[in-house]
Every structure is written in structure tokens, then in C-alpha cells.
Design a protein around this motif. Structure first.
Motif, mmCIF file in Angstrom:
data_model
loop_
_atom_site.group_PDB
_atom_site.id
_atom_site.type_symbol
_atom_site.label_atom_id
_atom_site.label_comp_id
_atom_site.label_asym_id
_atom_site.label_seq_id
_atom_site.Cartn_x
_atom_site.Cartn_y
_atom_site.Cartn_z
ATOM 1 N N HIS A 1 17.100 -15.654 -18.575
ATOM 2 C CA HIS A 1 18.149 -16.137 -17.675
ATOM 3 C C HIS A 1 18.440 -15.077 -16.613
ATOM 4 N N VAL A 2 18.232 -13.806 -16.985
ATOM 5 C CA VAL A 2 18.393 -12.683 -16.053
ATOM 6 C C VAL A 2 17.107 -11.873 -16.084
ATOM 7 N N LEU A 3 16.435 -11.775 -14.946
ATOM 8 C CA LEU A 3 15.179 -11.025 -14.847
ATOM 9 C C LEU A 3 15.413 -9.787 -13.995
ATOM 10 N N LEU A 4 15.189 -8.618 -14.600
ATOM 11 C CA LEU A 4 15.367 -7.332 -13.936
ATOM 12 C C LEU A 4 13.991 -6.755 -13.634
ATOM 13 N N LEU A 5 13.711 -6.464 -12.372
ATOM 14 C CA LEU A 5 12.384 -6.016 -11.946
ATOM 15 C C LEU A 5 12.473 -4.639 -11.302
ATOM 16 N N ASP A 6 11.780 -3.664 -11.910
ATOM 17 C CA ASP A 6 11.780 -2.293 -11.403
ATOM 18 C C ASP A 6 10.454 -2.035 -10.686
ATOM 19 N N GLU A 7 10.488 -1.926 -9.369
ATOM 20 C CA GLU A 7 9.291 -1.747 -8.531
ATOM 21 C C GLU A 7 8.216 -2.778 -8.898
ATOM 22 N N PRO A 8 8.527 -4.065 -8.760
ATOM 23 C CA PRO A 8 7.594 -5.102 -9.230
ATOM 24 C C PRO A 8 6.289 -5.165 -8.445
ATOM 25 N N THR A 9 6.236 -4.612 -7.238
ATOM 26 C CA THR A 9 5.004 -4.720 -6.445
ATOM 27 C C THR A 9 3.989 -3.634 -6.775
ATOM 28 N N ASN A 10 4.364 -2.635 -7.577
ATOM 29 C CA ASN A 10 3.419 -1.559 -7.922
ATOM 30 C C ASN A 10 2.136 -2.142 -8.512
ATOM 31 N N HIS A 11 1.010 -1.781 -7.916
ATOM 32 C CA HIS A 11 -0.341 -2.126 -8.406
ATOM 33 C C HIS A 11 -0.728 -3.591 -8.204
ATOM 34 N N LEU A 12 0.192 -4.448 -7.803
ATOM 35 C CA LEU A 12 -0.131 -5.868 -7.680
ATOM 36 C C LEU A 12 -0.779 -6.165 -6.328
ATOM 37 N N SER A 13 -1.646 -7.178 -6.306
ATOM 38 C CA SER A 13 -2.360 -7.524 -5.088
ATOM 39 C C SER A 13 -1.420 -8.124 -4.049
ATOM 40 N N ILE A 14 -1.865 -8.092 -2.798
ATOM 41 C CA ILE A 14 -1.058 -8.599 -1.692
ATOM 42 C C ILE A 14 -0.713 -10.067 -1.906
ATOM 43 N N GLU B 1 -20.837 -1.250 2.428
ATOM 44 C CA GLU B 1 -21.253 -0.407 3.543
ATOM 45 C C GLU B 1 -19.999 0.175 4.190
ATOM 46 N N MET B 2 -19.962 1.505 4.350
ATOM 47 C CA MET B 2 -18.820 2.150 5.005
ATOM 48 C C MET B 2 -19.308 3.336 5.829
ATOM 49 N N ASN B 3 -18.617 3.577 6.924
ATOM 50 C CA ASN B 3 -18.881 4.754 7.751
ATOM 51 C C ASN B 3 -17.536 5.319 8.173
ATOM 52 N N VAL B 4 -17.094 6.346 7.443
ATOM 53 C CA VAL B 4 -15.775 6.929 7.678
ATOM 54 C C VAL B 4 -15.945 8.206 8.491
ATOM 55 N N SER B 5 -15.406 8.218 9.668
ATOM 56 C CA SER B 5 -15.514 9.372 10.554
ATOM 57 C C SER B 5 -14.161 10.065 10.665
ATOM 58 N N PRO B 6 -14.119 11.268 11.246
ATOM 59 C CA PRO B 6 -12.820 11.917 11.458
ATOM 60 C C PRO B 6 -11.878 11.012 12.246
ATOM 61 N N ARG B 7 -10.625 10.991 11.802
ATOM 62 C CA ARG B 7 -9.540 10.202 12.394
ATOM 63 C C ARG B 7 -9.632 8.702 12.086
ATOM 64 N N ALA B 8 -10.661 8.276 11.364
ATOM 65 C CA ALA B 8 -10.736 6.873 10.947
ATOM 66 C C ALA B 8 -9.805 6.668 9.752
ATOM 67 N N ARG B 9 -9.151 5.529 9.719
ATOM 68 C CA ARG B 9 -8.237 5.230 8.615
ATOM 69 C C ARG B 9 -8.613 3.861 8.035
ATOM 70 N N TRP B 10 -9.272 3.913 6.876
ATOM 71 C CA TRP B 10 -9.744 2.707 6.209
ATOM 72 C C TRP B 10 -8.765 2.289 5.118
ATOM 73 N N GLY B 11 -8.515 1.002 5.043
ATOM 74 C CA GLY B 11 -7.787 0.435 3.920
ATOM 75 C C GLY B 11 -8.747 -0.406 3.089
ATOM 76 N N ILE B 12 -8.700 -0.268 1.774
ATOM 77 C CA ILE B 12 -9.526 -1.076 0.878
ATOM 78 C C ILE B 12 -8.602 -2.044 0.152
ATOM 79 N N VAL B 13 -8.897 -3.350 0.293
ATOM 80 C CA VAL B 13 -8.027 -4.367 -0.284
ATOM 81 C C VAL B 13 -8.855 -5.325 -1.136
ATOM 82 N N GLY B 14 -8.156 -6.154 -1.881
ATOM 83 C CA GLY B 14 -8.811 -7.122 -2.753
ATOM 84 C C GLY B 14 -7.948 -7.370 -3.973
ATOM 85 N N GLU B 15 -8.235 -8.450 -4.664
ATOM 86 C CA GLU B 15 -7.471 -8.782 -5.862
ATOM 87 C C GLU B 15 -7.643 -7.704 -6.926
#
Length: 549
Positions: free
Chosen positions: A488-501, A33-47
Motif C-alpha cells: 500500500h506504501v512503496l518506498l524507493l531509494d534511488e530506484p533508477t540505479n543500474h536500470l535501463s533507460i 566497432e569503436m574508435n575513441v579519440s582524444p576529447r571524444a565522449r562515448w556513451g554505451i547504452v542498452g538493456e
């Protein structure tokens, strides 16, 4: 005459009720259920894999729900996570498509003005209507708005440039700038921060906060959700299976989610205890009947005959009542389990000396890594962060300088983009990757770790074709493959892209604790804050400075 779609502005509405979507015999969304009105800012989260992107397509009208309704009044635009690579259009073509109504409105106004000058019949009415449409669209300012957005996001502004010559990030920024400049009534954005640097993130955040229309953003970017979202829809499992809506922004969501989970667990434990008590009471009542139990003397004959049976019936009724109001067991979330990454104490694992790459990494760069060393790399798009990591990983040869790696050191890079999705099962892709590592002598058989043991994919998702996984789940598979090498050496390029919080928080903690050398290149503002104590390399398009802090 070309039809012109006008924005609804204050009359705009975007609502959905009872939305359910089924895919492959599984319910992906239910009771939304959602009701998005002008100036409303919804975030959708989840795994990852909870149907967030699917919901955006339902709201946009590109996917019909299996149940429920969606009501739209006004203009809207959807920015998906992916963009086609084979695109013959130019940047200018793309801009023209999004500003088509503004272009048509100005053309109609010019024609009406000419008719008015010629004193044609009905010209005054035509001119008034054309002027009203142009004003509603703010058509005269449309190109300037797009230009400002292109600059603010660090996007390519050359209108003659073919989209096919741009990187994934460049194409995404061009599209995002067009959406912001066109000023739709509703913006539906899927992970919009993945390809933005710090300046672009700050610009996007400010624009979303100031947007006169409604915004629905799917994001795992904790800073964006904190700064821009006022209402959050959580698609993770709940006690009654209905998605939860939280006010109070990101803080309200985190507090509400924690309270909801605690209450669910407490209710389930209480119900399980009550079931156990009733089961014991029923067993005692049945034992009394079997053993010929009789009440104390003086009790009436009818009571003596029925008392134990009545007790059993009472217990049965209570059990039936509990069954009708049964609390489902809390769904255990995936828990990331970082494998033990080995250390080589005392040895310099990797040393870069005065390396440069033509047109990509200008300033000669030197660094040295031992086991346990930690390093973050930041800088605007185009500064050479990905290039530097590719040089360190041995995937790209430097134009000048050299990179030395210890003979036994395992160095692995998690790149920004996932490989092209295949129809092979995720489990098979992972197992084949492990087999190559063992065959090449990189790993011993005893050092391998199973895919599901990492807590990145469920058994169900591990058995799906990679192409059927969400972008976040594909990214989880990439991370699993990177960690399976036990580097032994882990190189991470933008590791948070697409991953859940939740996974980002768990990964951050694991990176702090591991004994391996870690290098993280990121624009993620929250991760930069979380890793603020690490030594820091700041890149720019023309120079590099290193600051230890």
C-alpha cells in the motif's frame, strides 16, 4: 629506477574492431566497432544484460575477446560498478596508487637536479628527460587536482581514513576522484552517477565535458548522456545483429533508434507479406500441374508443357532469394508490467511524527501518507534520505519521535544496494520471497504474481544464478521482490540505479498512475524533472524543509 608511464595526449588511441565475446554458450557481444579519440565522449547504452560492462573490460584489456582486435595507445583507467568491501588500504594509499607516476616523476626530477648540482657526467640529459616527464604528467599539480575532485564529488578527503570504514558510495566517490585527478588519456566509467548527489553530478558532468582525453561511459542516466555524450553505441538487438553507433548525442540516439526500429518492423512485415504471396503463387502453380491445366489454344506445344512448371521454378527462385536476404523478426523488448497495488481509501497509512536519528537525521521530521499520495525526497549525500526511508519502513528505530502505520497497511522499501549475490536461481529467490509473504499472512495466494509476468527478467535470465546476472538484472530482481509484496506504501531509494533507460521511463509512468502511496528518494535529475509536480521534501545535513508544489 621506477618505470614511469607517460600519457600519450593527442597521440592517444583506443579502437576495437569485430569484437565478439561468448559466455556460457551464448554470444554476449558481436561485431562491436569503436574508435575513441582524444576529447571524444562515448556513451554505451542498452538493456540490462546486453554486455555493456563486459565491453568496458574488453577495452581496458582485463578481458580478451573471443574474436576481434583492440588497439590501445595511452593511459587508461576503469571504474567498475562494484568495489571490494574488505580493503585494508587507506584513502591516501588509493590516491598514491593513482598518482604513482607523478610521484615517481617528481622523485626522479629531484634526483636529476641533485646530479646536475654535483656536475655529474650526463646529468644535463637526465634532468631534461626528468623535467619533460614531470611536465607531461603535470606532476606538481596532481595532488591539488585530486583534492579538487574529492571536494567536487563530496568524497572523503582524510587520507588516513581506512577504505573499509567507508560506505559503498563513499568508496566509489574516492576512486572516481582519483581517476579524474590523475588525468588518464582514457576514462572508462561504469554507471558513474549511481552514488553522486546533485552537486557531484554537476561536477562530474563538467569534468567529463572538459576532459582532454577520451571518455567511454556506460550509463542509464539520461541527464548525463544528454549533457556529456556526443556519440552513443547501442548494444540492443538490430536487424543485422550489428551494434549501432549514433552521432548527435542522446537526442540523435533516441531519434535514430526509433527510426531504426520502425524500419526493421516495416521490412519484416513487408517480407512476411511477400513470403505469403509467393507461397500462394507456388500453390496455384502446383495445382495447375496436378489438375492437368493447359494454356489457351494457339499456344505452342512446348509452352503448353512447360509454362506451369516454369512459373513454379520462378516462384522457388524468388523464395530462395528472399531466404538469402531474410530479415529476422524484431526482438520484442521486455515490457514492464506494474502489478495492481492496492489502496485503502480514507485511511492514514503511515504517519511520522518529529522523528530524528542520531548523527543521521538531525531535524525532527513529520509526514503523513494516504493511498494515492506521492512524495519525492532529495538532498545531498549524508542528508539522511536513506535513513528517513528506513525509519518509515520500520527497519530503523528513530532516536526521537514515532512512526505509526495502519494495521492492515503493507509498507515495503526498495533499498539502494542489492543483497549479496547468491548461487541460487533468480526464480527460486523470488519464489522463496513470495512463500515467506504468504506464510506470514502478508499476502493471500491469489494475490501473488509470477516473476516473468512483471516483464523485468526473461525466462532465461530468471533461471540463472543471481551471481551470474548483471548489476542491472540483480536490481530488476530487487524491484520484482518489492512489487511482489503488493504494498500500500512503496518506498524507493534511488530506484533508477543500474536500470535501463526504457525501464526507468516505464517505471516512472507506472508510479504516477498507481493508487498506492509512493515515496521516491532520488538524485536522478531526469526523474526529478519527471516527478516535479509531486510534493517535495528537501533534506540537508543539518535541516529539513518541506515544500508542496
Amino acid at each position: 629506477m621506477t618505470a614511469i608511464t607517460l600519457p600519450a595526449r593527442e597521440r592517444a588511441q583506443l579502437t576495437c574492431a569485430g569484437v565478439r565475446v561468448d559466455r556460457g554458450g551464448r554470444t554476449v557481444l558481436s561485431g562491436v566497432e569503436m574508435n575513441v579519440s582524444p576529447r571524444a565522449r562515448w556513451g554505451i547504452v542498452g538493456e540490462n544484460g546486453r554486455g555493456k560492462s563486459t565491453l568496458l573490460h574488453v577495452l581496458a584489456g582485463s578481458l580478451a575477446p573471443d574474436e576481434g582486435t583492440v588497439h590501445r595507445v595511452g593511459t587508461l583507467a576503469l571504474a567498475e560498478q562494484e568495489m571490494p568491501t574488505a580493503d585494508r588500504r587507506t584513502v591516501g594509499d588509493f590516491i598514491d596508487e593513482h598518482l604513482a607516476d607523478a610521484r615517481a616523476a617528481l622523485k626522479r626530477l629531484d634526483a636529476a637536479a641533485a646530479a646536475l648540482a654535483e656536475e655529474r657526467v650526463g646529468a644535463e640529459r637526465e634532468y631534461a628527460d626528468a623535467l619533460e616527464a614531470a611536465q607531461a604528467l603535470e606532476a606538481w599539480d596532481a595532488d591539488r587536482r585530486v583534492d579538487v575532485a574529492l571536494e567536487g564529488l563530496g568524497a572523503v578527503s582524510d587520507r588516513a581514513r581506512p577504505l573499509s570504514t567507508l560506505s559503498v558510495g563513499q568508496r566509489y566517490r574516492v576512486r572516481l576522484a582519483c581517476l579524474l585527478g590523475a588525468e588518464y588519456d582514457f576514462l572508462l566509467l561504469d554507471e558513474p552517477t549511481n552514488h553522486l548527489d546533485l552537486a557531484g553530478l554537476e561536477y562530474l558532468t563538467a569534468r567529463l565535458r572538459a576532459h582532454a582525453g577520451g571518455v567511454v561511459v556506460v550509463s542509464h542516466d539520461r541527464a548525463l548522456l544528454s549533457d556529456a555524450a556526443t556519440t552513443l553505441l547501442d548494444l540492443d538487438p538490430t536487424r543485422d545483429g550489428t551494434p549501432r553507433v549514433y552521432g548527435g548525442g542522446y537526442t540523435g540516439y533516441r531519434e535514430g533508434r526509433e527510426a531504426e526500429r520502425s524500419q526493421w518492423e516495416a521490412q519484416y512485415e513487408q517480407q512476411q507479406a511477400e513470403h505469403l504471396r509467393l507461397q500462394q503463387a507456388l500453390s496455384e502453380a502446383q495445382n495447375r500441374l496436378v489438375t492437368g491445366w493447359r494454356p489457351d489454344k494457339g499456344t505452342g506445344k512446348h509452352q503448353r508443357a512447360t509454362r506451369a512448371g516454369a512459373l513454379a521454378r520462378s516462384v522457388h527462385r524468388r523464395q530462395e532469394d528472399l531466404e538469402r536476404h531474410k530479415v529476422t523478426a524484431p526482438v520484442p523488448p521486455l515490457r514492464f508490467s506494474m502489478p495492481d497495488l492496492p489502496a485503502l481509501p480514507g485511511a492514514v497509512l503511515l504517519r511520522a511524527e518529529e522523528v530524528t536519528v542520531a548523527a543521521r537525521l538531525h531535524e525532527p521530521t513529520s509526514l503523513s501518507l494516504k493511498s494515492g499520495d506521492k512524495l519525492t525526497i532529495t538532498g545531498p549525500n549524508g542528508a539522511g534520505k536513506s535513513t528517513l526511508l528506513s525509519v518509515l519502513a520500520g527497519r530503523l528505530a528513530p532516536a526521537t519521535g514515532q512512526v505509526r502505520r495502519a494495521r492492515k497497511a503493507r509498507v515495503h522499501l526498495l533499498g539502494q544496494e542489492s543483497p549479496e549475490a547468491t548461487n541460487r536461481r533468480a526464480r527460486d529467490v523470488y519464489d522463496a520471497h513470495l512463500a515467506r509473504l504468504v506464510t506470514a499472512g502478508v499476502l493471500r495466494e491469489s494475490e501473488t504474481v509470477g516473476l516473468t509476468a512483471l516483464g523485468l527478467l526473461t525466462s532465461r535470465d530468471a533461471n540463472k544464478a543471481v551471481a551470474e546476472l548483471s548489476m542491472g538484472q540483480q536490481r530488476r530482481l530487487d524491484l520484482a521482490c518489492a512489487l511482489s509484496a503488493r504494498p500500500h506504501v512503496l518506498l524507493l531509494d534511488e530506484p533508477t540505479n543500474h536500470l535501463s533507460i526504457t525501464l526507468v521511463d516505464e517505471l516512472t509512468d507506472a508510479l504516477r498512475a498507481t493508487g498506492a502511496a509512493i515515496v521516491v528518494a532520488t538524485h536522478d535529475r531526469q526523474m526529478q524533472r519527471d516527478l516535479a509536480q509531486w510534493p517535495h521534501v528537501a533534506l540537508s545535513p543539518t535541516e529539513l524543509t518541506r515544500t508542496a508544489r
